[in-house]
Scaffold this active site. Structure first.
Site, PDB file in Angstrom:
ATOM      1  N   LEU A 267      53.268  47.036  36.400  1.00 23.68           N
ATOM      2  CA  LEU A 267      52.918  46.704  35.022  1.00 23.68           C
ATOM      3  C   LEU A 267      51.426  46.906  34.818  1.00 23.68           C
ATOM      4  O   LEU A 267      50.618  46.548  35.676  1.00 23.68           O
ATOM      5  CB  LEU A 267      53.292  45.254  34.694  1.00 23.68           C
ATOM      6  CG  LEU A 267      54.759  44.875  34.746  1.00 23.68           C
ATOM      7  CD1 LEU A 267      54.992  43.579  33.978  1.00 23.68           C
ATOM      8  CD2 LEU A 267      55.650  45.957  34.165  1.00 23.68           C
ATOM      9  N   SER A 268      51.070  47.485  33.676  1.00 20.84           N
ATOM     10  CA  SER A 268      49.670  47.735  33.344  1.00 20.84           C
ATOM     11  C   SER A 268      49.546  47.837  31.838  1.00 20.84           C
ATOM     12  O   SER A 268      50.460  48.329  31.165  1.00 20.84           O
ATOM     13  CB  SER A 268      49.225  49.059  33.984  1.00 20.84           C
ATOM     14  OG  SER A 268      48.043  49.521  33.367  1.00 20.84           O
ATOM     15  N   SER A 269      48.420  47.394  31.325  1.00 21.13           N
ATOM     16  CA  SER A 269      48.193  47.513  29.878  1.00 21.13           C
ATOM     17  C   SER A 269      48.187  48.967  29.462  1.00 21.13           C
ATOM     18  O   SER A 269      48.459  49.305  28.308  1.00 21.13           O
ATOM     19  CB  SER A 269      46.856  46.880  29.502  1.00 21.13           C
ATOM     20  OG  SER A 269      46.816  45.565  29.983  1.00 21.13           O
TER      21      SER A 269
ATOM     22  N   MET B  63      41.477  41.151  30.339  1.00 19.31           N
ATOM     23  CA  MET B  63      40.884  41.900  29.225  1.00 19.31           C
ATOM     24  C   MET B  63      41.874  41.959  28.069  1.00 19.31           C
ATOM     25  O   MET B  63      41.806  42.853  27.225  1.00 19.31           O
ATOM     26  CB  MET B  63      40.483  43.304  29.670  1.00 19.31           C
ATOM     27  CG  MET B  63      39.390  43.261  30.740  1.00 19.31           C
ATOM     28  SD  MET B  63      38.375  44.733  30.784  1.00 19.31           S
ATOM     29  CE  MET B  63      39.591  45.964  31.145  1.00 19.31           C
TER      30      MET B  63
ATOM     31  N   GLY C 214      52.734  40.996  33.929  1.00 20.48           N
ATOM     32  CA  GLY C 214      51.876  40.873  35.116  1.00 20.48           C
ATOM     33  C   GLY C 214      50.888  39.727  34.949  1.00 20.48           C
ATOM     34  O   GLY C 214      50.694  38.908  35.860  1.00 20.48           O
ATOM     35  N   HIS C 215      50.273  39.644  33.767  1.00 16.15           N
ATOM     36  CA  HIS C 215      49.358  38.529  33.495  1.00 16.15           C
ATOM     37  C   HIS C 215      50.134  37.213  33.470  1.00 16.15           C
ATOM     38  O   HIS C 215      49.637  36.186  33.929  1.00 16.15           O
ATOM     39  CB  HIS C 215      48.670  38.707  32.141  1.00 16.15           C
ATOM     40  CG  HIS C 215      47.810  39.926  32.057  1.00 16.15           C
ATOM     41  ND1 HIS C 215      48.177  41.040  31.342  1.00 16.15           N
ATOM     42  CD2 HIS C 215      46.609  40.209  32.607  1.00 16.15           C
ATOM     43  CE1 HIS C 215      47.222  41.956  31.435  1.00 16.15           C
ATOM     44  NE2 HIS C 215      46.270  41.489  32.209  1.00 16.15           N
TER      45      HIS C 215
ATOM     46  N   LEU D 275      47.955  41.450  27.071  1.00 12.22           N
ATOM     47  CA  LEU D 275      48.640  40.731  28.148  1.00 12.22           C
ATOM     48  C   LEU D 275      50.105  41.150  28.268  1.00 12.22           C
ATOM     49  O   LEU D 275      50.770  41.412  27.266  1.00 12.22           O
ATOM     50  CB  LEU D 275      48.545  39.226  27.891  1.00 12.22           C
ATOM     51  CG  LEU D 275      47.109  38.697  27.777  1.00 12.22           C
ATOM     52  CD1 LEU D 275      47.114  37.197  27.501  1.00 12.22           C
ATOM     53  CD2 LEU D 275      46.297  39.007  29.026  1.00 12.22           C
ATOM     54  N   HIS D 276      50.574  41.213  29.493  1.00 13.67           N
ATOM     55  CA  HIS D 276      51.959  41.575  29.761  1.00 13.67           C
ATOM     56  C   HIS D 276      52.499  40.676  30.859  1.00 13.67           C
ATOM     57  O   HIS D 276      51.817  39.739  31.302  1.00 13.67           O
ATOM     58  CB  HIS D 276      52.057  43.057  30.139  1.00 13.67           C
ATOM     59  CG  HIS D 276      51.074  43.457  31.217  1.00 13.67           C
ATOM     60  ND1 HIS D 276      51.129  42.966  32.500  1.00 13.67           N
ATOM     61  CD2 HIS D 276      49.988  44.261  31.179  1.00 13.67           C
ATOM     62  CE1 HIS D 276      50.153  43.482  33.216  1.00 13.67           C
ATOM     63  NE2 HIS D 276      49.437  44.265  32.432  1.00 13.67           N
TER      64      HIS D 276
ATOM     65  N   GLN E 277      32.218  47.543  32.243  1.00 15.35           N
ATOM     66  CA  GLN E 277      33.011  48.122  33.327  1.00 15.35           C
ATOM     67  C   GLN E 277      33.729  49.411  32.935  1.00 15.35           C
ATOM     68  O   GLN E 277      34.478  49.957  33.735  1.00 15.35           O
ATOM     69  CB  GLN E 277      34.002  47.097  33.873  1.00 15.35           C
ATOM     70  CG  GLN E 277      35.157  46.751  32.946  1.00 15.35           C
ATOM     71  CD  GLN E 277      35.987  45.609  33.493  1.00 15.35           C
ATOM     72  OE1 GLN E 277      35.568  44.461  33.487  1.00 15.35           O
ATOM     73  NE2 GLN E 277      37.180  45.905  33.990  1.00 15.35           N
TER      74      GLN E 277
END
Ligand code: PAF
Length: 281
Positions: free
Chosen positions: A186-188, A32, A38-39, A35-36, A63
């Site tokens: 890691l999370s947006s 979505m 993790g992506h 991006l960080h 969602q």
């Protein structure tokens, strides 16, 4: 290398068709955006295992159970495309909501059971939105392999079950969670944390890891859960929404350990909701 940015379904299908004609295998990383690292790790693995990498960037309205969450979800396509290019993606599929949902949507995908507990109890309709958009994205791109992070463990389990039940042609590949040095996954959403919230946020991973260690030391799921909840209760600013020990495939809470289980939780730090999990076994 510059990536081909495809705003339409026709454009990405054409790009994939050309790559296939050149004998390449196709990998897809659905995202979505925002991006960080993790992506990046999903892309790194996809890059290593496939010959043509498509990253999809689409903030899927279906969602989001809370309109304010959708409204403030970070969006920055230009920066996202740069990261995709650095990671060697050949194409970025970035459709508009109109391109993905042009008319009334009368067909949705619901994976019952796996979707019901944990996140499902607190985010009604969320997994229906995820399963529906992922089914569409996998049908649009037609990749050989599709990569999903283990941080969203229940999402991963839902998608795996959907792919098996509907005989989707893409192989679902799980990728390990990437963490900051202090353990925070890691999370947006991390970028929405204040300095103080960011400081206390790693308590979540510490509590989950302690629960995992207890189970490995012979404690029951109930005992491990109580200990983790007590540790989090002592942490100011963190409100636990749920914390469960659940079967890794069915995502049903368990009272005895058989096979792989996950200790999974969702917490609030102010207005930011964080989820995380660890695998046991
Ligand atoms: O994990 C995400 O970013 C999203 O849920 C996904 C899989 C891209 C579907 O919109």
């Amino acid at each position: 290398m510059s990536a081909l940015v495809c705003p339409t379904i026709a454009a990405v299908r054409e790009a994939v068709r050309t790559a296939r004609e050149q004998g390449k295998t196709i990998g897809v990383v659905p995202t979505m955006g925002a991006l960080h690292e993790g992506h990046a790790s999903l892309m790194r693995q996809a890059r290593a295992e496939t010959g043509y990498l498509v990253v999809t960037v689409f903030v899927n309205p279906l969602q989001f159970d809370r309109p304010e969450d959708l409204a403030r979800y970070p969006r920055d396509l230009a920066t996202d495309v740069k990261l995709c290019e650095r990671m060697g993606a050949e194409a970025v599929f970035a459709p508009s909501a109109e391109e993905m949902y042009p008319g009334e949507l009368l067909t949705t995908v619901e994976v019952t059971g796996v979707s019901d507990k944990l996140e499902g109890e607190f985010r009604p309709g969320h997994f229906k939105g995820v399963a529906t958009v992922v089914a569409k994205l996998l049908n649009i791109v037609g990749a050989d392999r599709a990569y999903f992070g283990e941080k969203d463990a229940q999402q991963l389990a839902v998608i795996q079950k959907m792919a098996a039940d509907l005989n989707l042609p893409s192989r679902i590949v799980p990728v390990a969670t990437v963490r900051e040095r202090d353990g925070l996954a890691l999370s947006s959403r991390n970028r929405l944390l204040t300095e103080e919230q960011r400081r206390v946020a790693p308590a979540l991973y510490r509590a989950l890891s302690a629960a995992r260690d207890r189970i490995q030391g012979g404690a029951s799921p109930g005992e491990a859960r109580e200990a983790a909840l007590a540790a989090l209760a002592a942490t100011p600013d963190i409100q636990v929404q749920y914390l469960e020990v659940a079967d890794a495939a069915t995502m049903q809470p368990v009272e005895r350990i058989e096979g792989h289980v996950r200790v999974a939780a969702a917490v609030w730090l102010g207005k930011v909701r964080l989820i995380d999990n660890v695998l046991v076994g």
